[in-house]
Design a protein around this motif. Structure first.
Motif, PDB file in Angstrom:
ATOM      1  N   GLU A  19      -2.409 -16.208  -6.181  1.00 19.82           N
ATOM      2  CA  GLU A  19      -3.678 -16.298  -5.511  1.00 19.82           C
ATOM      3  C   GLU A  19      -4.419 -17.798  -5.621  1.00 19.82           C
ATOM      4  OE1 GLU A  19      -8.074 -14.254  -5.333  1.00 19.82           O
ATOM      5  OE2 GLU A  19      -6.635 -13.513  -6.541  1.00 19.82           O
ATOM      6  N   GLN A  20      -4.259 -18.332  -6.823  1.00 16.39           N
ATOM      7  CA  GLN A  20      -4.844 -19.804  -6.708  1.00 16.39           C
ATOM      8  C   GLN A  20      -3.872 -20.759  -5.987  1.00 16.39           C
ATOM      9  OE1 GLN A  20      -7.616 -20.697  -8.403  1.00 16.39           O
ATOM     10  NE2 GLN A  20      -7.847 -18.460  -8.658  1.00 16.39           N
ATOM     11  N   ASN A  21      -2.472 -20.599  -5.801  1.00 13.18           N
ATOM     12  CA  ASN A  21      -1.473 -21.374  -5.174  1.00 13.18           C
ATOM     13  C   ASN A  21      -2.166 -21.264  -3.800  1.00 13.18           C
ATOM     14  OD1 ASN A  21      -0.357 -22.004  -7.109  1.00 13.18           O
ATOM     15  ND2 ASN A  21       1.336 -20.719  -7.056  1.00 13.18           N
ATOM     16  N   LEU A  22      -2.491 -20.001  -3.106  1.00 14.93           N
ATOM     17  CA  LEU A  22      -2.857 -19.565  -1.714  1.00 14.93           C
ATOM     18  C   LEU A  22      -4.232 -20.287  -1.380  1.00 14.93           C
ATOM     19  CD1 LEU A  22      -1.705 -15.876  -1.375  1.00 14.93           C
ATOM     20  CD2 LEU A  22      -0.602 -17.962  -0.155  1.00 14.93           C
ATOM     21  N   ARG A  23      -5.195 -20.290  -2.446  1.00 13.88           N
ATOM     22  CA  ARG A  23      -6.450 -20.762  -2.136  1.00 13.88           C
ATOM     23  C   ARG A  23      -6.378 -22.273  -2.298  1.00 13.88           C
ATOM     24  NH1 ARG A  23     -10.023 -16.966  -1.545  1.00 13.88           N
ATOM     25  NH2 ARG A  23      -9.758 -14.969  -2.382  1.00 13.88           N
ATOM     26  N   SER A  24      -5.346 -22.931  -2.649  1.00 17.65           N
ATOM     27  CA  SER A  24      -5.346 -24.324  -2.743  1.00 17.65           C
ATOM     28  C   SER A  24      -4.793 -25.177  -1.561  1.00 17.65           C
ATOM     29  CB  SER A  24      -4.200 -24.887  -3.964  1.00 17.65           C
ATOM     30  OG  SER A  24      -5.197 -24.196  -5.308  1.00 17.65           O
TER      31      SER A  24
END
Length: 916
Positions: free
Chosen positions: A305-310
């Motif tokens: 999720e953090q990779n997607l939001r980055s």
């Protein structure tokens, strides 16, 4: 091309010909380019100050003791040692803003990022400390300066881009007062006035509102910072533009009435920021949708999720999400993870000395039956980890930026086979689809063996290659040098993906195979897609820019008014269609004459009688079929003084789109009793009488103003062209009492429904006496009124003429008490004419205009007179605009606009400056 040092961009200058450097800059067509090799940047930076110092030394020959120190001064830029502040020359729209690339930031299509580190922020502050042209220039303001402001962009000749000195014209300092109230010529470079940034900063958003904007998209990056990086516009300006857009302000309104908030940017620059902001909003929504889908499927982890939001671009998001898409085949890495080999892959990097692959072998299980299969699964997991690691992707992109990456196209095998079949069948005449296909193949012969550096390829070449590829005539590939692969593999093995402890040879071999597999199978296609996407986006953007330039130029052609005009739609078999138009574009007479047959003399006599009857002195000929023959016919008659005593002249105009318009619902509604061919003649004549009012009735794509319109995004093209039409119509202004409903709907803040309501109100209640009466129209709320009021004019001449025409008095409702307080009946509006309503001054500034008139000793009834012009000129000459603005309690930008509105003559039209 010779370019000056970057430091000169921060001086108090005003670019009067900034649009002339459009094609020399890489603002539109080359934003996608990777940066120049690092080793070249320092050389360029050190050479520029040296040249500047020579000039400094030449200007001060009397100071002999300081001359030996001059050569040492160029070393000052080396102290900061910034190899990439040279990047702003690729985004010359802003002065005083460093557009340094951040290697950790990926690039959206057709945009470029800058690194907003603390050092660069200090540099921006230093730029604003340069000497500013102050009171001396402002005190020299005059009415002539106002005329110069109005005329410079519309009088630009088409060939203004030619000549060796174009690149330096934009760097010549101009007076502050030459700043435009609007932009009409070619799309300019984004313009950041750094001389008065203190005025703009006072309009920056409060910290609370700015923080709300930053957190609005629920992403891991800062909205304002990313928007500033992608557009090369200062963060406070981006925050203001974003807030204005969220408040539903239109671009024309912002450019004319909110200059201090947008730092004097032109309409094209604001529109670019708007497009990037919309792209980021779409990306945020798409990211949230992906996260919800993955959470529902049970494959979402906190790290994922953090990779997607980055992700900062659609390409990055697709790269991260593609392995988890439904319907796509299971990736090799996911199959290995499902077998439980992820722990082995992590252990291989963290503690390879304790890793024993034999413990992971499970005989009889596919993928785990042998050590070789286990090693292969671990390699696939490592390859996936490498391909999605941000630091690794950043490094490989940096290698590509410093390498000679090319795009190559070649003729496809299928096209070659079809061409050979054509040659073998040359003796047999075959017409049909195959024949047309072969013709298409020949059109792409320039690209049968084409190779070009991606930093040098032109936008039209990119679009041509894409079209050839879509037709399966060309094959295209991006060539990345082998040196990139070799350096990448060495760096991964020895640095980023180096084992933390001692590793055996077989472990090191697994890591090497994983790196090679990741580069070949995952990273290389990702880089290729990225380059193709950026090239295509940049090419489409440049194509749209050309459409916008040509459309703006066509719409702002000077109208021909005050005479009866004859529109001629030429033809052979069906004759030449004639339409006589009055000075107000009313149809006087329509007819058909056959000028290209044996009845020519008889038709000429008929033509003379009609021209004499209506006292017509101007003939407009469409440039379609039989145009040259018809032109020759009229030229011969005019040379023989056939129409004496009338002095008749003719011109040829572009008739593209006239046939389409003649059968459109709008044309049928406007001219229900006319034949479509005669409607075309009417349209041709009106295009000269009032090009703006006539061309807005036609879809811009149908008037022949650009190329590759079928290869660019239809939505983006339509949005850009519609915004230009709105910009031109709004800045020219419309007389609300005589303009058509079609023209009215293109005014900023209005749409088809509101324009219809205004037209209905006008028919029922008679002409509008003042702008305040617009509030009585159905659907005209406070926001709509604010956006459109400044662009609507109440012309006293047309008002009196329309008032003389009887109008039906609307019947009062039987029970008005039912709607008390709910409808427009409770709106109190004055019933008298306000002279300020015929100017470009916004109603929100009327009180300031009245104060200024009292200060100069004038009145509203004197607007446009020589006496008021002299009074205003004397006051502006004795005091600066800033001082006068402080006296009347407004900003200098608003006061300049008020001065323009008060001193322009009645009926002033900016298009009168255009010479086509």
């Amino acid at each position: 091309m010779i370019r000056r040092p970057r430091q000169t961009a921060a001086k108090a200058v005003n670019y009067r010909n900034e649009e002339s450097d459009l094609f020399d800059s890489c603002e539109e067509g080359e934003e996608w380019k990777p940066p120049e090799p690092k080793q070249k940047a320092p050389g360029r930076i050190t050479r520029a100050p040296a040249a500047g110092e020579k000039k400094t030394a030449a200007k001060r020959p009397a100071k002999e003791p300081k001359e030996p120190k001059a050569p040492k001064e160029p070393k000052v830029p080396k102290v900061t040692r910034v190899p990439k502040p040279r990047a702003p020359r690729k985004c010359p729209k802003t002065e005083g803003v460093k557009c340094v690339k951040d290697s950790k930031v990926s690039v959206l299509p057709a945009t470029k990022r800058k690194n907003l580190d603390e050092d660069n922020k200090h540099e921006i502050v230093k730029h604003s400390e340069f000497p500013v042209e102050g009171k001396t220039e402002n005190s020299a303001t005059s009415i002539k300066m106002k005329e110069e402001r109005v005329s410079f962009f519309v009088s630009e000749p088409i060939g203004a881009h030619e000549g060796p000195s174009i690149a330096l014209d934009g760097l010549r300092p101009k007076k502050e007062e030459v700043e435009e109230d609007f932009r009409f010529d070619e799309p300019c470079l984004k313009k950041q006035k750094t001389s008065d940034t203190r005025l703009g900063h006072t309009s920056a958003l409060p910290s609370s509102e700015a923080q709300t904007l930053r957190n609005d998209l629920n992403m891991n990056w800062d909205l304002i910072e990313v928007l500033s990086t992608l557009t090369c516009v200062e963060p406070w300006v981006c925050a203001n533009i974003t807030m204005l857009l969220r408040e539903e302000n239109t671009v024309p309104f912002m450019v004319r009435y909110r200059k201090e908030m947008i730092n004097h940017m032109d309409a094209d620059a604001v529109r670019d920021v708007q497009l990037v902001y919309e792209e980021l909003c779409v990306l945020s929504k798409k990211t949230q949708s992906v996260i919800n889908t993955m959470r529902k499927d049970g494959v979402l982890t906190a790290e994922l999720e953090q990779n997607l939001r980055s992700c900062r671009s659609a390409d990055e998001l697709d790269h991260v999400y593609s392995p988890y898409k439904k319907g796509s085949k299971l990736s090799k890495a996911r199959r290995a993870k499902e077998l439980g080999l992820e722990g082995a892959a992590i252990g291989l990097i963290d503690s390879p000395h304790t890793l024993d692959l034999n413990t992971w072998v499970k005989p009889g299980t596919k993928g785990l039956s042998s050590v070789e299969e286990v090693a292969t699964g671990v390699e696939h997991i490592l390859a996936d980890m490498i391909a999605k690691d941000p630091e690794t992707l950043t490094y490989v992109k940096t290698l590509c930026e410093n390498s000679f990456v090319t795009i190559q196209s070649a003729v496809s095998k299928s096209a070659l086979k079809e061409k050979e079949q054509e040659k073998s069948e040359e003796g047999h005449k075959q017409a049909g689809p195959h024949h047309n296909k072969n013709k298409d193949v020949d059109k792409f012969h320039l690209y049968f063996d084409f190779t070009c550096n991606i930093q040098r390829i032109q936008p039209h070449q990119t679009l041509a290659i894409n079209r050839g590829e879509s037709l399966k005539i060309l094959t295209v590939k991006v060539n990345i040098p082998d040196r990139v692969k070799n350096d990448f593999i060495k760096w991964c093995i020895n640095n980023r993906w180096r084992t933390k402890t001692f590793a055996r040879d077989e472990i090191r071999l697994i890591i090497k195979n994983a790196v090679e597999d990741s580069y070949k199978r995952l990273i290389l296609p990702f880089l290729t897609r990225g380059y193709r996407t950026k090239l295509t986006a940049a090419a489409e953007k440049q194509s749209i820019v050309m459409f916008v330039q040509n459309l703006r130029r066509r719409l702002l052609v000077c109208p021909v008014r005050g005479c009866v005009l004859l529109g001629v739609d030429p033809g052979f078999r069906h004759g030449c269609k004639l339409a006589f138009l009055s000075p107000t574009s009313q149809i006087l007479h329509t007819d058909v004459v056959y000028l290209h047959n044996s009845r020519q003399q008889k038709e000429a006599e008929k033509l003379r009688q009609l021209i004499a009857k209506y006292s017509c002195t101007k003939v407009v000929i469409g440039n379609g079929t039989a145009c040259r023959e018809t032109e020759s016919f009229f030229a011969d008659l005019i040379s023989r003084r056939f129409f004496h005593p009338l002095d008749v002249s003719y011109c040829i105009t572009n008739e593209a789109g006239a046939s389409i318009y003649s059968v459109s619902p709008e044309a049928v509604k406007e001219m229900p009793d006319l034949d479509p061919n005669l409607r075309s003649a009417v349209s041709i004549g009106r295009r000269v009488q009032d090009p703006l009012a006539e061309l807005v009735k036609i879809d811009p794509k149908h008037i022949g103003i650009g190329t590759y319109q079928h290869d660019v995004s239809a939505g983006a093209l339509k949005a850009a062209l519609d915004s230009v039409v709105q910009e031109c119509v709004s800045f020219v202004g419309v007389d609300i009492n005589i303009c058509s409903e079609t023209l009215m709907r293109h005014v900023a803040g209005l749409n088809a429904g509101r324009a219809r309501s205004i037209a209905e109100w006008r028919e029922q209640n008679g002409p509008f006496v003042n702008r305040e009466q617009l509030k009585l129209v159905k659907g005209m709320g406070p926001k709509t009124y604010q956006q459109c009021a400044g662009f609507i004019r109440i012309n006293p001449q047309t008002l009196h003429r329309a008032a003389a025409t009887p109008h039906p008095v609307p019947s009062l409702p039987e029970k008005p008490a039912v709607k008390k307080g709910k409808g427009k009946t409770c709106v109190n509006t004055p019933a008298s004419f306000d002279p300020l309503d015929q100017t470009c001054i916004h109603p929100e500034s009327y009180h300031v205009a009245q104060s200024f008139l009292s200060f100069v000793g004038g009145s509203a009834d004197q607007i446009g007179t020589a006496g008021l012009q002299q009074s205003v000129e004397s006051k502006v000459s004795s005091s600066s605009v800033e001082e006068l603005a402080a006296m009347v309690g407004t900003t200098p930008e608003t006061l300049k606009l008020i001065i323009d509105g008060l001193t322009q003559p009645p009926g002033f039209d900016i298009r009168q400056r255009v010479r086509s």
